[in-house]
Write a protein that holds these residues in place. Structure first.
Motif, PDB file in Angstrom:
ATOM      1  N   ASP A  86     105.079 110.339 115.895  1.00 42.54           N
ATOM      2  CA  ASP A  86     104.832 109.249 116.832  1.00 42.54           C
ATOM      3  C   ASP A  86     105.975 108.640 117.769  1.00 42.54           C
ATOM      4  O   ASP A  86     105.831 108.445 119.146  1.00 42.54           O
ATOM      5  CB  ASP A  86     104.353 108.076 116.033  1.00 42.54           C
ATOM      6  CG  ASP A  86     102.958 108.076 115.475  1.00 42.54           C
ATOM      7  OD1 ASP A  86     102.285 109.310 115.836  1.00 42.54           O
ATOM      8  OD2 ASP A  86     102.682 107.598 114.296  1.00 42.54           O
ATOM      9  N   TYR A  90     106.046 109.284 121.712  1.00 44.78           N
ATOM     10  CA  TYR A  90     106.331 108.197 122.665  1.00 44.78           C
ATOM     11  C   TYR A  90     107.625 108.310 123.762  1.00 44.78           C
ATOM     12  O   TYR A  90     107.669 108.083 124.892  1.00 44.78           O
ATOM     13  CB  TYR A  90     106.526 106.827 121.947  1.00 44.78           C
ATOM     14  CG  TYR A  90     106.662 105.490 122.978  1.00 44.78           C
ATOM     15  CD1 TYR A  90     105.789 105.190 123.269  1.00 44.78           C
ATOM     16  CD2 TYR A  90     107.999 105.235 123.175  1.00 44.78           C
ATOM     17  CE1 TYR A  90     105.856 103.840 124.125  1.00 44.78           C
ATOM     18  CE2 TYR A  90     108.134 103.976 123.749  1.00 44.78           C
ATOM     19  CZ  TYR A  90     106.943 103.303 124.369  1.00 44.78           C
ATOM     20  OH  TYR A  90     107.412 102.205 125.464  1.00 44.78           O
ATOM     21  N   ASN A  93     107.336 111.184 126.236  1.00 40.75           N
ATOM     22  CA  ASN A  93     106.116 111.106 127.053  1.00 40.75           C
ATOM     23  C   ASN A  93     104.861 112.170 126.932  1.00 40.75           C
ATOM     24  O   ASN A  93     104.476 112.704 127.712  1.00 40.75           O
ATOM     25  CB  ASN A  93     106.302 110.989 128.735  1.00 40.75           C
ATOM     26  CG  ASN A  93     105.407 110.060 129.454  1.00 40.75           C
ATOM     27  OD1 ASN A  93     104.174 110.036 129.153  1.00 40.75           O
ATOM     28  ND2 ASN A  93     105.775 109.624 130.660  1.00 40.75           N
TER      29      ASN A  93
END
Length: 216
Positions: A86, A90, A93
């Motif tokens: 995760d 993030y 991108n």
């Protein structure tokens, strides 16, 4: 005199900072990585190599900038593969990467097909996070589709990912290798003619007309 020893709980913030300090010192190998995360990182390399070269700088900064990308995702005194995924998704991108470098595509015949991404430099089985970061600009990741030949009947042009031809590993109905090609057009008019004759003899009940889409 020590009467009783009590272990004090570690706060998520303290755990996270200690973990990030260890990453900065010893590298990302201290983190747990699963196949999903490695697959994503290979797609990130492909994206950087063919679409947005600036992403290489972000990837190469992962060890130095651990507090920036990982610390906000640590909410307990434990770390697991999902947290690592995760955080990387993030920071790099992942939504843009998913859009341009998908893990599956719809073929010309309407069938959904899963795409694998592999490095020409280091095999997926041998690749670790240290090698990935050290060689990230050289990995030369390519998209690969391993598929039973009938599943690509009705396709007349080579599928592409962001303009790059997918390497097709074409299999017999028994999932034995038939041909590897990145030029489907030439394959149908060339090598397929002899392969088809052989396959018709081995599997006479199957459809062998590549111009007809089949469910088999």
């Amino acid at each position: 005199m020590l009467l009783k020893e009590k272990k004090l709980p570690v706060s998520p913030q303290d755990f996270g900072k200690a973990l990030c300090a260890e990453i900065q010192k010893n590298g990302l190998s201290v983190l747990p990585f699963d196949k999903k995360t490695f697959d994503f990182l290979l797609r990130a390399q492909f994206y950087a190599n063919h679409i947005e070269p600036e992403l290489f700088t972000q990837i190469e900064s992962l060890q130095k900038n651990a507090e920036i990308w990982l610390l906000p995702f640590i909410t307990s005194s434990k770390i697991d593969e999902n947290i690592v995924f995760d955080a990387l998704f993030y920071f790099l991108n992942g939504t843009k990467i998913d859009s341009s470098v998908p893990s599956s595509i719809i073929l010309e015949n309407g069938k959904k097909a899963k795409i694998k991404y592999e490095s020409r430099l280091i095999s997926s089985e041998m690749l670790n996070i240290g090698d990935y970061l050290t060689n990230v600009r050289l990995l030369n990741v390519i998209p690969i589709l391993e598929i039973i030949i009938q599943q690509i009947f009705g396709c007349f042009s080579t599928p592409k990912i962001s303009g790059i031809s997918v390497l097709l590993k074409l299999l017999s109905p028994a999932r034995r290798p038939l041909q590897i090609t990145d030029n489907l057009e030439n394959f149908w008019s060339g090598a397929w003619i002899e392969i088809c004759k052989e396959m018709k003899g081995r599997y006479p009940k199957h459809n062998w007309d590549y111009k007809l889409t089949t469910d088999s």
